[in-house]
Design a protein around this motif. Sequence first.
Motif: not given
Length: 287
Positions: A159-163, A188, A190-191, A193, A196, A200
Amino acid sequence: MSEKLQKVLARAGKGSRREMETFISAGRVTVNGKVAYLGDRVEGNEQIKIDGHSVSLQSKEDELCRVLMYNKPEGEMCTRKDPEGRPTVFDRLPKLESGRWIAVGRLDINTSGMLLFTTDGELANRLMHPSQKVEREYAVRVFGEVTEAMLQTLRAGVKLEDGPARFQKITYRGGEGRNHWFHVVLSEGRNREVRRLWESQDVQVSRLIRVRYGDMELKRQLPSGGWTELNLQDVNYYRKLVKLPLETQSKVKVDEKAMDNAKSRRIRRSVKKHQHRNQQATRRRRS
Protein backbone atom coordinates in the motif's frame (compact mmCIF):
# COMPACT_ATOMS: atom_id res chain seq x y z
CA MET A 1 -21.79 13.84 -34.54
CA SER A 2 -20.68 15.70 -31.43
CA GLU A 3 -17.60 14.74 -29.41
CA LYS A 4 -16.30 15.67 -25.98
CA LEU A 5 -14.40 18.94 -26.07
CA GLN A 6 -11.25 17.53 -24.44
CA LYS A 7 -11.13 14.75 -27.04
CA VAL A 8 -11.31 17.24 -29.92
CA LEU A 9 -8.58 19.41 -28.37
CA ALA A 10 -6.34 16.39 -27.82
CA ARG A 11 -6.76 15.36 -31.45
CA ALA A 12 -5.76 18.90 -32.46
CA GLY A 13 -2.42 18.26 -30.75
CA LYS A 14 -2.90 20.62 -27.80
CA GLY A 15 -2.07 17.98 -25.21
CA SER A 16 -3.40 14.75 -23.77
CA ARG A 17 -7.05 14.44 -22.80
CA ARG A 18 -6.10 14.73 -19.13
CA GLU A 19 -4.23 17.96 -19.81
CA MET A 20 -7.18 19.34 -21.76
CA GLU A 21 -9.56 18.46 -18.93
CA THR A 22 -7.31 20.50 -16.62
CA PHE A 23 -7.37 23.44 -19.05
CA ILE A 24 -11.17 23.31 -19.26
CA SER A 25 -11.58 23.08 -15.48
CA ALA A 26 -9.32 26.13 -15.08
CA GLY A 27 -11.53 28.21 -17.41
CA ARG A 28 -8.82 28.54 -20.06
CA VAL A 29 -10.98 27.24 -22.92
CA THR A 30 -13.83 29.09 -24.68
CA VAL A 31 -16.31 27.87 -27.27
CA ASN A 32 -17.91 30.55 -29.44
CA GLY A 33 -16.85 33.17 -26.92
CA LYS A 34 -18.22 31.42 -23.83
CA VAL A 35 -16.17 29.72 -21.13
CA ALA A 36 -16.31 25.95 -21.58
CA TYR A 37 -17.07 23.39 -18.87
CA LEU A 38 -16.14 19.76 -18.42
CA GLY A 39 -18.73 17.64 -20.17
CA ASP A 40 -19.27 20.10 -23.03
CA ARG A 41 -19.55 18.56 -26.47
CA VAL A 42 -18.78 20.16 -29.84
CA GLU A 43 -19.57 19.42 -33.47
CA GLY A 44 -16.23 20.63 -34.82
CA ASN A 45 -17.38 23.82 -36.55
CA GLU A 46 -17.23 26.02 -33.44
CA GLN A 47 -14.67 28.73 -32.70
CA ILE A 48 -12.57 27.26 -29.92
CA LYS A 49 -9.81 29.15 -28.11
CA ILE A 50 -7.26 28.28 -25.43
CA ASP A 51 -6.02 31.29 -23.45
CA GLY A 52 -7.48 33.51 -26.18
CA HIS A 53 -5.64 31.77 -29.02
CA SER A 54 -7.70 30.06 -31.72
CA VAL A 55 -7.40 26.30 -32.08
CA SER A 56 -7.18 24.85 -35.58
CA LEU A 57 -9.39 21.78 -35.44
CA GLN A 58 -8.67 18.61 -37.35
CA SER A 59 -11.11 15.92 -38.33
CA LYS A 60 -10.27 12.30 -37.60
CA GLU A 61 -9.75 11.76 -41.32
CA ASP A 62 -7.34 14.69 -41.78
CA GLU A 63 -4.87 13.94 -39.01
CA LEU A 64 -1.84 11.75 -39.65
CA CYS A 65 -0.77 9.93 -36.50
CA ARG A 66 2.99 10.09 -35.94
CA VAL A 67 4.96 8.43 -33.13
CA LEU A 68 8.55 9.02 -32.02
CA MET A 69 10.70 6.81 -29.82
CA TYR A 70 13.11 8.88 -27.71
CA ASN A 71 16.00 7.61 -25.58
CA LYS A 72 15.77 10.01 -22.63
CA PRO A 73 19.02 10.71 -20.78
CA GLU A 74 19.14 11.43 -17.07
CA GLY A 75 18.95 15.15 -16.28
CA GLU A 76 16.18 16.08 -18.73
CA MET A 77 12.79 17.32 -17.56
CA CYS A 78 9.51 15.95 -18.97
CA THR A 79 8.08 19.42 -19.46
CA ARG A 80 7.91 21.82 -22.39
CA LYS A 81 9.78 24.59 -20.62
CA ASP A 82 11.62 24.46 -17.32
CA PRO A 83 11.62 27.69 -15.23
CA GLU A 84 15.16 26.87 -14.05
CA GLY A 85 16.42 26.56 -17.60
CA ARG A 86 17.21 22.85 -17.39
CA PRO A 87 17.09 20.80 -20.63
CA THR A 88 13.76 19.17 -21.50
CA VAL A 89 12.77 16.13 -23.51
CA PHE A 90 11.11 18.43 -26.10
CA ASP A 91 14.26 20.40 -26.96
CA ARG A 92 15.46 18.24 -29.86
CA LEU A 93 12.21 16.91 -31.31
CA PRO A 94 11.47 17.69 -34.98
CA LYS A 95 9.31 20.75 -35.73
CA LEU A 96 5.69 20.20 -36.77
CA GLU A 97 3.73 22.21 -39.33
CA SER A 98 0.63 21.91 -37.15
CA GLY A 99 -0.21 20.44 -33.76
CA ARG A 100 2.51 19.46 -31.31
CA TRP A 101 4.28 16.46 -29.85
CA ILE A 102 2.58 14.92 -26.81
CA ALA A 103 4.60 12.84 -24.36
CA VAL A 104 3.13 9.44 -23.54
CA GLY A 105 3.56 9.61 -19.79
CA ARG A 106 6.60 10.94 -17.97
CA LEU A 107 9.98 9.85 -16.69
CA ASP A 108 11.43 11.74 -13.74
CA ILE A 109 14.66 13.71 -14.08
CA ASN A 110 16.81 10.83 -12.76
CA THR A 111 15.19 8.16 -14.96
CA SER A 112 16.39 7.39 -18.46
CA GLY A 113 15.25 5.23 -21.35
CA MET A 114 12.29 4.79 -23.65
CA LEU A 115 9.84 7.67 -23.95
CA LEU A 116 7.17 7.85 -26.66
CA PHE A 117 5.80 11.00 -28.28
CA THR A 118 2.82 11.25 -30.62
CA THR A 119 0.80 13.86 -32.49
CA ASP A 120 -2.43 12.04 -31.58
CA GLY A 121 -3.76 13.05 -28.16
CA GLU A 122 -6.27 10.19 -28.12
CA LEU A 123 -3.51 7.63 -28.70
CA ALA A 124 -1.41 9.23 -25.93
CA ASN A 125 -4.36 9.17 -23.53
CA ARG A 126 -5.16 5.50 -24.16
CA LEU A 127 -1.55 4.35 -23.94
CA MET A 128 -1.26 6.08 -20.54
CA HIS A 129 -4.64 5.09 -19.11
CA PRO A 130 -4.55 2.30 -16.47
CA SER A 131 -7.68 0.69 -17.97
CA GLN A 132 -5.67 -0.34 -21.05
CA LYS A 133 -3.11 -2.22 -18.91
CA VAL A 134 -0.21 -1.45 -21.28
CA GLU A 135 2.97 -2.97 -19.85
CA ARG A 136 6.05 -0.87 -19.03
CA GLU A 137 9.31 -2.67 -18.30
CA TYR A 138 12.19 -1.10 -16.38
CA ALA A 139 15.77 -2.11 -15.69
CA VAL A 140 16.45 -1.24 -12.05
CA ARG A 141 19.74 -1.21 -10.14
CA VAL A 142 19.08 -1.35 -6.41
CA PHE A 143 21.41 -0.89 -3.47
CA GLY A 144 20.81 -2.99 -0.39
CA GLU A 145 19.95 -6.50 0.65
CA VAL A 146 17.07 -8.01 -1.31
CA THR A 147 15.44 -11.16 0.04
CA GLU A 148 12.97 -13.52 -1.58
CA ALA A 149 10.39 -12.42 1.01
CA MET A 150 10.75 -8.80 -0.22
CA LEU A 151 10.26 -9.90 -3.82
CA GLN A 152 7.15 -11.87 -2.91
CA THR A 153 5.77 -8.81 -1.13
CA LEU A 154 6.45 -6.60 -4.17
CA ARG A 155 4.68 -9.13 -6.42
CA ALA A 156 1.72 -9.49 -4.05
CA GLY A 157 1.34 -5.74 -3.56
CA VAL A 158 2.04 -3.02 -1.02
CA LYS A 159 0.00 0.00 0.00
CA LEU A 160 1.47 3.32 -1.15
CA GLU A 161 0.12 6.76 -0.23
CA ASP A 162 -1.94 6.83 -3.45
CA GLY A 163 -3.25 3.27 -3.21
CA PRO A 164 -2.10 -0.34 -3.60
CA ALA A 165 0.62 -1.15 -6.13
CA ARG A 166 2.65 -4.16 -7.22
CA PHE A 167 5.06 -5.43 -9.82
CA GLN A 168 3.48 -7.88 -12.23
CA LYS A 169 6.84 -9.48 -12.86
CA ILE A 170 10.33 -9.27 -11.31
CA THR A 171 13.36 -10.88 -12.94
CA TYR A 172 16.82 -10.93 -11.39
CA ARG A 173 19.57 -9.85 -13.83
CA GLY A 174 22.70 -10.17 -11.69
CA GLY A 175 24.98 -7.94 -9.65
CA GLU A 176 27.86 -7.74 -7.19
CA GLY A 177 28.05 -6.95 -3.49
CA ARG A 178 25.01 -4.89 -2.48
CA ASN A 179 24.27 -3.66 -6.02
CA HIS A 180 21.83 -5.81 -7.99
CA TRP A 181 19.94 -5.43 -11.28
CA PHE A 182 16.31 -6.43 -11.73
CA HIS A 183 13.81 -6.06 -14.56
CA VAL A 184 10.34 -5.16 -13.33
CA VAL A 185 7.01 -4.85 -15.15
CA LEU A 186 4.07 -2.53 -14.40
CA SER A 187 0.87 -1.80 -16.31
CA GLU A 188 0.32 1.73 -15.01
CA GLY A 189 2.40 4.87 -14.77
CA ARG A 190 1.92 6.53 -11.40
CA ASN A 191 4.44 9.13 -10.27
CA ARG A 192 7.76 7.51 -9.19
CA GLU A 193 5.93 4.20 -8.72
CA VAL A 194 8.93 1.94 -9.37
CA ARG A 195 11.11 3.85 -6.92
CA ARG A 196 8.40 4.03 -4.27
CA LEU A 197 7.72 0.29 -4.45
CA TRP A 198 11.38 -0.55 -3.81
CA GLU A 199 11.64 2.13 -1.12
CA SER A 200 8.71 0.48 0.68
CA GLN A 201 11.13 -2.41 1.32
CA ASP A 202 13.91 -0.06 2.51
CA VAL A 203 15.85 -0.61 -0.70
CA GLN A 204 17.37 2.31 -2.62
CA VAL A 205 17.09 2.61 -6.41
CA SER A 206 20.43 3.85 -7.80
CA ARG A 207 19.62 3.53 -11.52
CA LEU A 208 16.33 3.30 -13.41
CA ILE A 209 15.90 2.78 -17.16
CA ARG A 210 12.66 2.18 -19.05
CA VAL A 211 13.40 -0.49 -21.67
CA ARG A 212 9.97 -1.42 -23.04
CA TYR A 213 6.50 0.07 -23.62
CA GLY A 214 3.92 -2.52 -24.66
CA ASP A 215 5.74 -5.21 -26.61
CA MET A 216 8.11 -2.71 -28.25
CA GLU A 217 11.60 -2.44 -26.76
CA LEU A 218 13.95 0.54 -26.78
CA LYS A 219 16.07 0.24 -29.92
CA ARG A 220 19.56 -0.80 -28.81
CA GLN A 221 21.35 1.39 -31.37
CA LEU A 222 19.37 4.53 -30.50
CA PRO A 223 21.86 6.73 -28.61
CA SER A 224 21.01 8.57 -25.41
CA GLY A 225 19.32 11.85 -26.36
CA GLY A 226 18.35 10.56 -29.81
CA TRP A 227 14.94 9.97 -31.38
CA THR A 228 13.62 7.96 -34.30
CA GLU A 229 10.20 8.03 -35.95
CA LEU A 230 8.25 4.78 -35.97
CA ASN A 231 7.15 3.31 -39.28
CA LEU A 232 3.55 2.55 -40.22
CA GLN A 233 3.68 -1.02 -38.91
CA ASP A 234 4.94 0.09 -35.48
CA VAL A 235 2.48 3.01 -35.26
CA ASN A 236 -0.36 0.60 -36.02
CA TYR A 237 0.92 -1.83 -33.38
CA TYR A 238 0.25 0.83 -30.72
CA ARG A 239 -3.06 1.87 -32.28
CA LYS A 240 -4.30 -1.72 -32.39
CA LEU A 241 -3.08 -2.28 -28.83
CA VAL A 242 -5.48 0.40 -27.52
CA LYS A 243 -8.31 -0.31 -30.01
CA LEU A 244 -7.94 2.70 -32.31
CA PRO A 245 -8.46 2.59 -36.11
CA LEU A 246 -5.33 1.73 -38.04
CA GLU A 247 -3.44 4.30 -40.12
CA THR A 248 -2.91 3.86 -43.86
CA GLN A 249 -0.14 6.45 -44.33
CA SER A 250 3.13 7.39 -42.67
CA LYS A 251 5.79 10.11 -42.91
CA VAL A 252 8.39 7.34 -42.83
CA LYS A 253 9.20 6.02 -46.29
CA VAL A 254 8.44 2.36 -46.84
CA ASP A 255 11.99 1.65 -48.05
CA GLU A 256 13.67 3.69 -45.29
CA LYS A 257 16.27 1.64 -43.43
CA ALA A 258 15.66 0.63 -39.86
CA MET A 259 18.11 1.66 -37.15
CA ASP A 260 21.59 0.68 -38.34
CA ASN A 261 25.10 1.71 -37.34
CA ALA A 262 25.27 4.57 -39.86
CA LYS A 263 21.94 6.04 -38.73
CA SER A 264 22.95 5.63 -35.08
CA ARG A 265 26.18 7.57 -35.74
CA ARG A 266 24.26 10.40 -37.45
CA ILE A 267 21.90 10.67 -34.49
CA ARG A 268 24.83 10.62 -32.05
CA ARG A 269 26.55 13.49 -33.91
CA SER A 270 23.31 15.49 -33.89
CA VAL A 271 22.91 14.92 -30.13
CA LYS A 272 26.48 16.13 -29.48
CA LYS A 273 25.90 19.30 -31.54
CA HIS A 274 22.72 20.01 -29.58
CA GLN A 275 24.50 19.44 -26.25
CA HIS A 276 27.32 21.79 -27.33
CA ARG A 277 24.80 24.53 -28.19
CA ASN A 278 23.08 24.04 -24.83
CA GLN A 279 26.39 24.34 -22.98
CA GLN A 280 27.24 27.56 -24.83
CA ALA A 281 23.80 29.01 -24.06
CA THR A 282 24.17 28.10 -20.38
CA ARG A 283 27.57 29.82 -20.20
CA ARG A 284 26.13 32.95 -21.82
CA ARG A 285 23.29 33.06 -19.29
CA ARG A 286 25.74 32.77 -16.39
CA SER A 287 28.15 35.42 -17.71
